[in-house]
Design a protein around this motif. Structure first.
Motif, PDB file in Angstrom:
ATOM      1  N   ALA A   1       0.199 -12.234  24.148  1.00 25.75           N
ATOM      2  CA  ALA A   1      -0.130 -12.636  25.517  1.00 25.75           C
ATOM      3  C   ALA A   1      -1.532 -12.195  25.905  1.00 25.75           C
ATOM      4  CB  ALA A   1       0.902 -12.060  26.489  1.00 25.75           C
ATOM      5  N   ILE A   2      -1.954 -11.036  25.431  1.00 25.57           N
ATOM      6  CA  ILE A   2      -3.307 -10.558  25.723  1.00 25.57           C
ATOM      7  C   ILE A   2      -4.343 -11.400  24.978  1.00 25.57           C
ATOM      8  CG2 ILE A   2      -4.899  -8.617  25.434  1.00 25.57           C
ATOM      9  CD1 ILE A   2      -2.520  -6.758  25.862  1.00 25.57           C
TER      10      ILE A   2
ATOM     11  N   ALA B   1       0.008 -13.564  35.389  1.00 24.89           N
ATOM     12  CA  ALA B   1      -0.448 -14.548  34.404  1.00 24.89           C
ATOM     13  C   ALA B   1      -0.319 -15.962  34.939  1.00 24.89           C
ATOM     14  CB  ALA B   1       0.349 -14.395  33.112  1.00 24.89           C
TER      15      ALA B   1
ATOM     16  N   PRO C   1      -4.409 -15.446  26.987  1.00 26.97           N
ATOM     17  CA  PRO C   1      -3.949 -15.327  28.378  1.00 26.97           C
ATOM     18  C   PRO C   1      -3.623 -16.653  29.042  1.00 26.97           C
ATOM     19  CG  PRO C   1      -6.313 -14.951  28.232  1.00 26.97           C
ATOM     20  CD  PRO C   1      -5.806 -15.001  26.827  1.00 26.97           C
ATOM     21  N   ASP C   2      -4.077 -17.784  28.471  1.00 27.03           N
ATOM     22  CA  ASP C   2      -3.783 -19.098  29.028  1.00 27.03           C
ATOM     23  C   ASP C   2      -2.612 -19.787  28.330  1.00 27.03           C
ATOM     24  OD1 ASP C   2      -5.804 -18.895  30.885  1.00 27.03           O
ATOM     25  OD2 ASP C   2      -7.301 -19.822  29.588  1.00 27.03           O
TER      26      ASP C   2
ATOM     27  N   GLU D   1       3.356  -8.684  23.570  1.00 25.81           N
ATOM     28  CA  GLU D   1       2.299  -8.287  24.501  1.00 25.81           C
ATOM     29  C   GLU D   1       0.926  -8.553  23.896  1.00 25.81           C
ATOM     30  OE1 GLU D   1       1.028  -4.452  27.268  1.00 25.81           O
ATOM     31  OE2 GLU D   1       2.379  -4.181  25.572  1.00 25.81           O
TER      32      GLU D   1
ATOM     33  N   VAL E   1       3.215 -15.896  27.298  1.00 25.98           N
ATOM     34  CA  VAL E   1       3.582 -15.141  28.496  1.00 25.98           C
ATOM     35  C   VAL E   1       5.084 -15.221  28.740  1.00 25.98           C
ATOM     36  CG1 VAL E   1       3.298 -15.023  31.000  1.00 25.98           C
ATOM     37  CG2 VAL E   1       1.317 -15.402  29.540  1.00 25.98           C
TER      38      VAL E   1
ATOM     39  N   HIS F   1      -3.048 -17.027  37.288  1.00 26.96           N
ATOM     40  CA  HIS F   1      -4.384 -17.128  36.697  1.00 26.96           C
ATOM     41  C   HIS F   1      -4.477 -18.207  35.625  1.00 26.96           C
ATOM     42  CE1 HIS F   1      -4.875 -13.233  38.698  1.00 26.96           C
ATOM     43  NE2 HIS F   1      -6.170 -13.379  38.543  1.00 26.96           N
ATOM     44  N   MET F   2      -3.412 -18.994  35.467  1.00 27.42           N
ATOM     45  CA  MET F   2      -3.483 -20.069  34.487  1.00 27.42           C
ATOM     46  C   MET F   2      -2.984 -21.388  35.088  1.00 27.42           C
ATOM     47  SD  MET F   2      -0.204 -19.630  31.947  1.00 27.42           S
ATOM     48  CE  MET F   2      -0.782 -18.192  31.111  1.00 27.42           C
TER      49      MET F   2
END
Length: 204
Positions: free
Chosen positions: A52-53, A85, A56-57, A49, A62, A88-89
């Protein structure tokens, strides 16, 4: 009973509640970790996690987190995270990995139609990113998409008949077994309708 004008029933109710909270001892509260398992499993999800934070891309990060949440049977969390995710990528070269993870998360919950939609998105993103989606990944993703597509087209509800849905998907895939038999002949792909070709003679 006649109450003073400055003190009504509502005021008495508020005072009573305050007195109850002030006199009674505090209630015990219990907390349990959301992620089940031992400390190593919880740490693995926490680390995934955090990655991934931090990126984020990064579809790989992810995807890793989505798979770990799915393995921990946190299906709703896996879907929410990977879908958010992935959406948004869309411009990221590794977006196909996040979209594939979202599809797997849906399918893990037997939601085949949204799973197919995400698989279609992943395949399209894979075609657009040949540097990060090599041919073997594209083939694997295409077979996965074909399997889901056939299952959805069969009209079988995977919630009611998961075995029937899986068989309908497998029917669309043609198995090919290659290898030399004990008698020296090379078997042909199943269902080809042609006799097996003779084995080549050994080179002198």
């Amino acid at each position: 009973m006649k109450l003073p004008r400055l003190l009504g029933f509502v005021d008495l109710g508020v005072i009573t509640v305050i007195l109850v909270f002030a006199v009674l001892p505090p209630r015990e509260m219990y907390a349990a970790p959301v992620v089940k398992g031992d400390e190593s499993a919880q740490f693995a999800i926490a680390l995934a996690e955090a990655r991934a934070i931090a990126a984020p891309d990064d579809g790989v990060a992810v995807s890793d987190l989505g798979h770990k949440l799915g393995d921990a049977r946190l299906k709703d969390w896996a879907i929410e995270l990977t879908v958010h995710a992935a959406h948004h990528m869309s411009s990221s070269p590794t977006a196909w990995r996040a979209q594939l993870a979202a599809s797997v998360a849906y399918v893990d919950r037997l939601d085949a139609r949204p799973g197919l939609d995400e698989a279609n998105n992943a395949l399209e993103s894979c075609h657009a990113s040949p540097t990060t989606c090599p041919s073997w990944e594209e083939i694997r993703l295409s077979l996965y998409q074909d399997h889901l597509d056939a299952g959805v087209k069969s009209g079988i509800d995977p919630h009611r008949d998961p075995v029937g849905f899986r068989k309908a998907g497998e029917a669309a895939l043609r198995e090919i077994h290659l290898g030399r038999r004990r008698d020296g002949e090379v078997p042909q792909p199943q269902g080809s309708g042609t006799p097996p070709a003779p084995a080549p003679s050994p080179t002198p």
